[in-house]
Design a protein around this motif. Sequence first.
Motif, mmCIF file in Angstrom:
data_model
loop_
_atom_site.group_PDB
_atom_site.id
_atom_site.type_symbol
_atom_site.label_atom_id
_atom_site.label_comp_id
_atom_site.label_asym_id
_atom_site.label_seq_id
_atom_site.Cartn_x
_atom_site.Cartn_y
_atom_site.Cartn_z
ATOM 1 N N ALA A 284 38.155 28.572 40.672
ATOM 2 C CA ALA A 284 39.382 29.027 41.332
ATOM 3 C C ALA A 284 39.990 30.203 40.589
ATOM 4 N N ALA A 285 39.999 30.151 39.271
ATOM 5 C CA ALA A 285 40.568 31.239 38.479
ATOM 6 C C ALA A 285 39.716 32.499 38.583
ATOM 7 N N LEU A 286 38.400 32.347 38.589
ATOM 8 C CA LEU A 286 37.515 33.504 38.753
ATOM 9 C C LEU A 286 37.749 34.174 40.104
ATOM 10 N N ALA A 287 37.916 33.365 41.148
ATOM 11 C CA ALA A 287 38.187 33.909 42.482
ATOM 12 C C ALA A 287 39.544 34.597 42.519
ATOM 13 N N ALA A 288 40.548 33.992 41.888
ATOM 14 C CA ALA A 288 41.892 34.568 41.876
ATOM 15 C C ALA A 288 41.900 35.918 41.169
ATOM 16 N N ARG A 289 41.094 36.056 40.137
ATOM 17 C CA ARG A 289 41.028 37.328 39.416
ATOM 18 C C ARG A 289 40.517 38.441 40.325
ATOM 19 N N VAL A 290 39.526 38.131 41.134
ATOM 20 C CA VAL A 290 38.992 39.120 42.077
ATOM 21 C C VAL A 290 40.046 39.492 43.116
ATOM 22 N N VAL A 291 40.767 38.494 43.626
ATOM 23 C CA VAL A 291 41.798 38.753 44.631
ATOM 24 C C VAL A 291 42.904 39.617 44.044
ATOM 25 N N LEU A 292 43.304 39.338 42.809
ATOM 26 C CA LEU A 292 44.364 40.123 42.169
ATOM 27 C C LEU A 292 43.957 41.590 42.057
ATOM 28 N N VAL A 293 42.747 41.842 41.610
ATOM 29 C CA VAL A 293 42.278 43.226 41.477
ATOM 30 C C VAL A 293 42.248 43.909 42.838
ATOM 31 N N ASP A 294 41.758 43.222 43.851
ATOM 32 C CA ASP A 294 41.710 43.795 45.204
ATOM 33 C C ASP A 294 43.108 44.166 45.690
ATOM 34 N N CYS A 295 44.075 43.271 45.488
ATOM 35 C CA CYS A 295 45.452 43.522 45.939
ATOM 36 C C CYS A 295 46.059 44.720 45.225
ATOM 37 N N ALA A 296 45.887 44.773 43.904
ATOM 38 C CA ALA A 296 46.448 45.879 43.132
ATOM 39 C C ALA A 296 45.864 47.211 43.587
ATOM 40 N N ARG A 297 44.556 47.244 43.777
ATOM 41 C CA ARG A 297 43.915 48.492 44.204
ATOM 42 C C ARG A 297 44.388 48.922 45.579
ATOM 43 N N GLN A 298 44.550 47.967 46.479
ATOM 44 C CA GLN A 298 45.005 48.300 47.827
ATOM 45 C C GLN A 298 46.429 48.851 47.805
ATOM 46 N N LEU A 299 47.306 48.263 46.994
ATOM 47 C CA LEU A 299 48.694 48.726 46.909
ATOM 48 C C LEU A 299 48.765 50.138 46.328
ATOM 49 N N VAL A 300 47.943 50.416 45.313
ATOM 50 C CA VAL A 300 47.953 51.742 44.711
ATOM 51 C C VAL A 300 47.401 52.779 45.680
ATOM 52 N N LYS A 301 46.255 52.468 46.299
ATOM 53 C CA LYS A 301 45.616 53.432 47.197
ATOM 54 C C LYS A 301 46.460 53.711 48.441
ATOM 55 N N SER A 302 47.229 52.724 48.893
ATOM 56 C CA SER A 302 48.063 52.913 50.083
ATOM 57 C C SER A 302 49.354 53.655 49.781
ATOM 58 N N GLY A 303 49.675 53.841 48.498
ATOM 59 C CA GLY A 303 50.926 54.495 48.126
ATOM 60 C C GLY A 303 52.111 53.565 48.036
ATOM 61 N N ALA A 304 51.889 52.269 48.261
ATOM 62 C CA ALA A 304 52.988 51.306 48.197
ATOM 63 C C ALA A 304 53.453 51.051 46.768
ATOM 64 N N TRP A 305 52.584 51.342 45.798
ATOM 65 C CA TRP A 305 52.943 51.156 44.379
ATOM 66 C C TRP A 305 53.255 52.539 43.821
ATOM 67 N N VAL A 306 54.486 52.944 43.930
ATOM 68 C CA VAL A 306 54.915 54.305 43.562
ATOM 69 C C VAL A 306 54.723 54.521 42.061
ATOM 70 N N GLY A 307 54.139 55.663 41.713
ATOM 71 C CA GLY A 307 53.986 56.042 40.312
ATOM 72 C C GLY A 307 52.812 55.383 39.621
ATOM 73 N N ALA A 308 51.973 54.644 40.348
ATOM 74 C CA ALA A 308 50.844 53.946 39.730
ATOM 75 C C ALA A 308 49.539 54.631 40.112
ATOM 76 N N THR A 309 48.619 54.683 39.168
ATOM 77 C CA THR A 309 47.270 55.176 39.412
ATOM 78 C C THR A 309 46.286 54.154 38.847
ATOM 79 N N LEU A 310 45.130 54.026 39.472
ATOM 80 C CA LEU A 310 44.144 53.066 39.035
ATOM 81 C C LEU A 310 43.485 53.525 37.736
ATOM 82 N N ALA A 311 43.156 52.557 36.897
ATOM 83 C CA ALA A 311 42.464 52.867 35.641
ATOM 84 C C ALA A 311 41.056 53.346 35.939
ATOM 85 N N ASP A 312 40.542 54.230 35.109
ATOM 86 C CA ASP A 312 39.186 54.753 35.291
ATOM 87 C C ASP A 312 38.166 53.658 35.007
#
Length: 312
Positions: A284-312
């Motif tokens: 469950a924790a391994l799955a949650a980690r994947v979901v968290l990363v997906d959500c963060a990336r989607q928020l940054v790429k959509s512009g909803a997370w102002v001032g944030a850029t994804l790590a290289d």
Amino acid sequence: MELRQLRYFVRIVELGSMSRAALHLDMVQSALSQQISRLESELSTRLLQRTPRGVIPTEAGQAFFHEAQLTLRHAEQAIHAAQQARLSGAVSMGLSPTIASVLGLPLMRAMRERYPDVRLHMVSTLSGHLTSLLNARQLDLAILFDTHTARRWSVMPLLEEQLFLIQSRQQPVAPRIAHAQPISLAQLQQVPLILPSGSHGLRSSVMASFTTAGFQSQMAMEIDSLPLLMEAVDAGMGATVQPWSAVALYKDAAERFQWSQIADDTVKRKAALCSLSDDELSPAALAARVVLVDCARQLVKSGAWVGATLAD
């Protein structure tokens, strides 16, 4: 022998053409021919015969075609069964209040949609406390800003946030700094600041930036509670240095606060997704980690997370 080779072979027989199959599979024809040659070599028999009208299966190829179709159907059923099986269990996640203001609700919605039987324990507190909780194994994973105290953690750089000088719109302590205009770090020298105490990641990174620039900041007070800190800023008791997500907590932020991005490249907050080592995490924790990363990336790429850029 690989499942993809079976898929390639079945598609060629179904379409009766190597070129049409390559187009359908979005492959270069030479690469497709090479895969079939490898398959024939492994089976030590010819599977396809070229004709003026395309390709047809040999007698061995026809027998192999029927078995390959059956194998692929069984593979699809196995995949479907695995996807339908609901993951269960519990997972504990830690987010700082600023991170939670942007990521918290989308993350909870995504977990409920993908893994409805996984029970979430969400903790929102300052990063220094999250570090202690993770080290004590009271959290499975957390987003942290200082990973130097890692003890057998799995650390994944997640994103980087621009920092802003935030002050009261009605009672500004630095009235010469215009709203939404970029400012330099040097302009903060005479601004009374309200920040968390020294054990927290944001305070450490801000102080390090001041030291690098060669001057000291003016501390008005230390507050280890983001809502209380923002209330003090709103009341004109000082300004703060925070990511944009600090004002995302307020629907009327534009009426209550003014913020200016600090233009210096050194004044940024790097966030990393930290978790217990993989062998200590539950499914469950391994799955949650994947979901968290997906959500963060989607928020940054959509512009909803102002001032944030994804790590290289």
